[in-house]
Scaffold this motif. Structure first.
Motif, mmCIF file in Angstrom:
data_model
loop_
_atom_site.group_PDB
_atom_site.id
_atom_site.type_symbol
_atom_site.label_atom_id
_atom_site.label_comp_id
_atom_site.label_asym_id
_atom_site.label_seq_id
_atom_site.Cartn_x
_atom_site.Cartn_y
_atom_site.Cartn_z
ATOM 1 N N GLY A 152 0.837 -1.193 0.000
ATOM 2 C CA GLY A 152 0.000 0.000 0.000
ATOM 3 C C GLY A 152 0.870 1.240 0.000
ATOM 4 N N ILE A 153 0.473 2.245 -0.777
ATOM 5 C CA ILE A 153 1.294 3.457 -0.915
ATOM 6 C C ILE A 153 0.455 4.690 -0.611
ATOM 7 C CG2 ILE A 153 2.716 4.842 -2.475
ATOM 8 C CD1 ILE A 153 3.214 2.290 -4.101
ATOM 9 N N MET A 154 1.032 5.593 0.174
ATOM 10 C CA MET A 154 0.456 6.924 0.381
ATOM 11 C C MET A 154 1.534 7.951 0.041
ATOM 12 S SD MET A 154 -1.690 6.652 3.932
ATOM 13 C CE MET A 154 -0.311 6.054 4.918
ATOM 14 N N THR A 155 1.135 9.052 -0.587
ATOM 15 C CA THR A 155 2.144 9.985 -1.057
ATOM 16 C C THR A 155 1.680 11.431 -1.014
ATOM 17 O OG1 THR A 155 3.529 10.580 -2.963
ATOM 18 C CG2 THR A 155 1.367 9.619 -3.442
ATOM 19 N N ARG A 156 2.640 12.316 -0.820
ATOM 20 C CA ARG A 156 2.394 13.757 -0.911
ATOM 21 C C ARG A 156 2.868 14.335 -2.242
ATOM 22 N NH1 ARG A 156 4.903 16.303 4.518
ATOM 23 N NH2 ARG A 156 4.256 18.231 3.497
ATOM 24 N N SER A 157 3.633 13.560 -3.012
ATOM 25 C CA SER A 157 4.252 14.076 -4.229
ATOM 26 C C SER A 157 3.891 13.226 -5.426
ATOM 27 C CB SER A 157 5.774 14.108 -4.057
ATOM 28 O OG SER A 157 6.422 14.356 -5.290
ATOM 29 N N SER A 177 -3.024 -0.509 -3.441
ATOM 30 C CA SER A 177 -3.680 0.768 -3.727
ATOM 31 C C SER A 177 -2.697 1.893 -3.467
ATOM 32 C CB SER A 177 -4.912 0.968 -2.833
ATOM 33 O OG SER A 177 -5.885 -0.019 -3.068
ATOM 34 N N LEU A 178 -2.851 2.980 -4.223
ATOM 35 C CA LEU A 178 -2.024 4.169 -4.025
ATOM 36 C C LEU A 178 -2.941 5.352 -3.773
ATOM 37 C CD1 LEU A 178 1.089 5.300 -5.988
ATOM 38 C CD2 LEU A 178 -0.752 6.919 -5.570
ATOM 39 N N ILE A 179 -2.694 6.068 -2.698
ATOM 40 C CA ILE A 179 -3.506 7.214 -2.319
ATOM 41 C C ILE A 179 -2.651 8.475 -2.356
ATOM 42 C CG2 ILE A 179 -5.091 8.165 -0.611
ATOM 43 C CD1 ILE A 179 -5.841 5.363 -1.684
ATOM 44 N N GLY A 180 -2.981 9.390 -3.264
ATOM 45 C CA GLY A 180 -2.293 10.667 -3.333
ATOM 46 C C GLY A 180 -2.914 11.645 -2.344
ATOM 47 N N ILE A 181 -2.285 11.794 -1.198
ATOM 48 C CA ILE A 181 -2.805 12.703 -0.178
ATOM 49 C C ILE A 181 -2.779 14.148 -0.673
ATOM 50 C CG2 ILE A 181 -2.357 13.650 2.121
ATOM 51 C CD1 ILE A 181 -3.591 10.875 2.150
ATOM 52 N N GLY A 182 -1.736 14.483 -1.428
ATOM 53 C CA GLY A 182 -1.625 15.832 -1.975
ATOM 54 C C GLY A 182 -0.624 16.680 -1.230
ATOM 55 N N GLY A 183 -0.215 17.767 -1.869
ATOM 56 C CA GLY A 183 0.854 18.589 -1.320
ATOM 57 C C GLY A 183 0.413 19.905 -0.730
ATOM 58 N N GLU A 205 0.277 -6.056 2.543
ATOM 59 C CA GLU A 205 1.152 -6.687 3.531
ATOM 60 C C GLU A 205 2.193 -5.741 4.092
ATOM 61 O OE1 GLU A 205 2.670 -10.287 1.855
ATOM 62 O OE2 GLU A 205 0.685 -11.181 1.629
ATOM 63 N N ALA A 206 2.363 -4.604 3.474
ATOM 64 C CA ALA A 206 3.267 -3.574 3.985
ATOM 65 C C ALA A 206 2.832 -2.242 3.386
ATOM 66 C CB ALA A 206 4.719 -3.882 3.628
ATOM 67 N N VAL A 207 3.287 -1.161 3.994
ATOM 68 C CA VAL A 207 2.877 0.183 3.563
ATOM 69 C C VAL A 207 4.116 1.036 3.305
ATOM 70 C CG1 VAL A 207 1.671 2.307 4.235
ATOM 71 C CG2 VAL A 207 0.697 0.068 4.840
ATOM 72 N N VAL A 208 4.053 1.827 2.249
ATOM 73 C CA VAL A 208 5.098 2.809 1.944
ATOM 74 C C VAL A 208 4.475 4.195 1.987
ATOM 75 C CG1 VAL A 208 6.581 3.738 0.115
ATOM 76 C CG2 VAL A 208 6.530 1.273 0.554
ATOM 77 N N ILE A 209 5.117 5.117 2.691
ATOM 78 C CA ILE A 209 4.684 6.513 2.617
ATOM 79 C C ILE A 209 5.797 7.331 1.971
ATOM 80 C CG2 ILE A 209 3.085 6.376 4.562
ATOM 81 C CD1 ILE A 209 5.119 7.889 6.249
ATOM 82 N N ILE A 210 5.398 8.189 1.042
ATOM 83 C CA ILE A 210 6.326 9.080 0.352
ATOM 84 C C ILE A 210 6.023 10.479 0.855
ATOM 85 C CG2 ILE A 210 7.143 9.902 -1.889
ATOM 86 C CD1 ILE A 210 5.919 7.258 -3.046
ATOM 87 N N GLY A 211 6.859 10.946 1.752
ATOM 88 C CA GLY A 211 6.618 12.236 2.397
ATOM 89 C C GLY A 211 7.645 13.267 1.995
ATOM 90 N N GLU A 212 7.670 14.339 2.755
ATOM 91 C CA GLU A 212 8.621 15.409 2.487
ATOM 92 C C GLU A 212 8.684 16.307 3.714
ATOM 93 O OE1 GLU A 212 5.499 18.433 0.236
ATOM 94 O OE2 GLU A 212 6.873 17.221 -0.949
ATOM 95 N N PHE A 237 10.008 7.095 2.484
ATOM 96 C CA PHE A 237 11.035 7.917 1.844
ATOM 97 C C PHE A 237 10.600 9.367 1.975
ATOM 98 C CE2 PHE A 237 12.578 10.435 -1.717
ATOM 99 C CZ PHE A 237 13.937 10.318 -1.511
ATOM 100 N N LEU A 238 11.510 10.219 2.421
ATOM 101 C CA LEU A 238 11.182 11.623 2.673
ATOM 102 C C LEU A 238 11.980 12.530 1.746
ATOM 103 C CD1 LEU A 238 11.305 11.464 6.569
ATOM 104 C CD2 LEU A 238 9.289 11.324 5.113
ATOM 105 N N GLY A 239 11.269 13.319 0.940
ATOM 106 C CA GLY A 239 11.923 14.299 0.097
ATOM 107 C C GLY A 239 12.337 15.515 0.901
ATOM 108 N N GLY A 240 13.384 16.186 0.455
ATOM 109 C CA GLY A 240 13.817 17.416 1.119
ATOM 110 C C GLY A 240 14.970 17.241 2.075
ATOM 111 N N ARG A 241 15.640 16.083 2.027
ATOM 112 C CA ARG A 241 16.774 15.855 2.927
ATOM 113 C C ARG A 241 17.878 16.887 2.743
ATOM 114 N NH1 ARG A 241 18.099 10.832 5.235
ATOM 115 N NH2 ARG A 241 16.404 9.318 5.243
#
Length: 297
Positions: A152-157, A177-183, A205-212, A237-241
């Motif tokens: 499962g994927i959730m993302t801001r980007s 499923s992929l859910i675009g939370i939005g920026g 079975e696992a979740v990935v969040i793409i944040g920033e 994974f966090l963008g903006g490092r």
């Protein structure tokens, strides 16, 4: 299974007769999305890709059953369109546009909570259940990076999501499923509010969040994990490092306030909750492989 959306979900498109609305309606239907109606004031009686168009959402829902609505409307009209859908009893709404006035966003979120509905966006690519249905901007050429699977994927980007999901496929994974939370600075649905859906989905079975950097949504995920809301493995994974301190970033959500919102804060919180944090997009797949081997999933 999938969360929020599948091939049985009856979708209404608000703004269906516009250039973007009609273009993406065709692509969504080609993908398998069950688009049952459209709405554009003054255009009732028209057809878009065989889909009937109505003046209002209530006129549409009086003729056909609707489960979800997708909005192709300008930001200044988003609030009225969302309230119209909520008043018609629609419980799942996706708002694609960015630049929605802040006070409108707050009113939309409050109205959705009052109605027991989920409004996703704005400033999002949308949502997709792999191989089943989509609501938003997911071109067909992305089939090679949006493969069905058990993550499962959730993302801001939007753009960063394409890179991370491509790396997942390289590592042998796909997504449920992929859910675009939005920026935007005030997302209408937050990461932590979606976690229970993935927790209860037997095919995730696992979740990935793409944040920033900016905001506190990732810290909220860590808190939710500590409270047992999500017991499945989570990789972030966090963008903006490497963002220079004090510099403004592109997303309205990339705002650091009250000592919270830095990438360092988020990494610390996630690690403390037992989550895994990838330093680079390619490491998301590597971490998942390590997790699945260790836990024999």
């Amino acid at each position: 299974m999938s969360i929020i959306l599948d091939e049985q979900t009856r979708v209404l498109v608000q703004g269906i007769t516009g250039k973007e609305g009609s273009f993406w309606t065709k692509h969504m239907m080609d993908y398998g999305t069950n688009v049952v109606a459209g709405v554009t004031p003054g255009k009732e009686g028209q057809m878009v890709e065989g889909v009937p168009v109505f003046h209002t959402v209530k006129r549409a829902t009086a003729k056909v059953e609707v489960d979800a609505s997708l909005l192709f409307v300008p930001p200044k009209l988003a609030k009225d369109a969302v309230l119209e859908a909520l008043d018609a009893g629609i419980k799942t709404i996706v708002v694609l546009c960015d630049g929605i006035p802040l006070h409108d966003t707050l009113q939309m979120r409050n109205a959705a909570k009052t109605k027991g509905a989920m409004v996703i966006g704005g400033n999002t690519s949308g949502i997709i259940s792999m191989g089943k249905a989509m609501m938003g901007f997911f071109p067909h050429w992305l089939d090679r990076v949006y493969k069905p699977g058990k993550i499962g994927i959730m993302t801001r980007s939007g753009s960063l999501t394409n890179e991370v999901t491509a790396e997942l496929v390289k590592a042998g994974f796909g997504a449920s499923s992929l859910i675009g939370i939005g920026g935007d600075s005030v997302p209408l649905t937050r990461f932590a509010e979606v976690l229970p859906l993935f927790e209860n989905d037997p095919d995730t079975e696992a979740v990935v969040i793409i944040g920033e950097l900016g905001g506190t949504m990732e810290e909220e995920v860590a808190e939710a994990m500590e409270n047992g809301v999500l017991t499945k493995p989570l990789v972030s994974f966090l963008g903006g490092r490497t963002a220079p301190k004090g510099k403004k970033m592109g997303h309205a959500g990339a705002i650091i306030t009250a000592g919270k919102g830095t990438v360092e804060d988020k990494i610390s919180a996630l690690h403390g909750a037992g989550a895994y944090v990838a330093k680079k997009p390619r490491m998301v797949g590597e971490l998942l492989n390590d997790i699945f081997v260790k836990q024999d999933i």
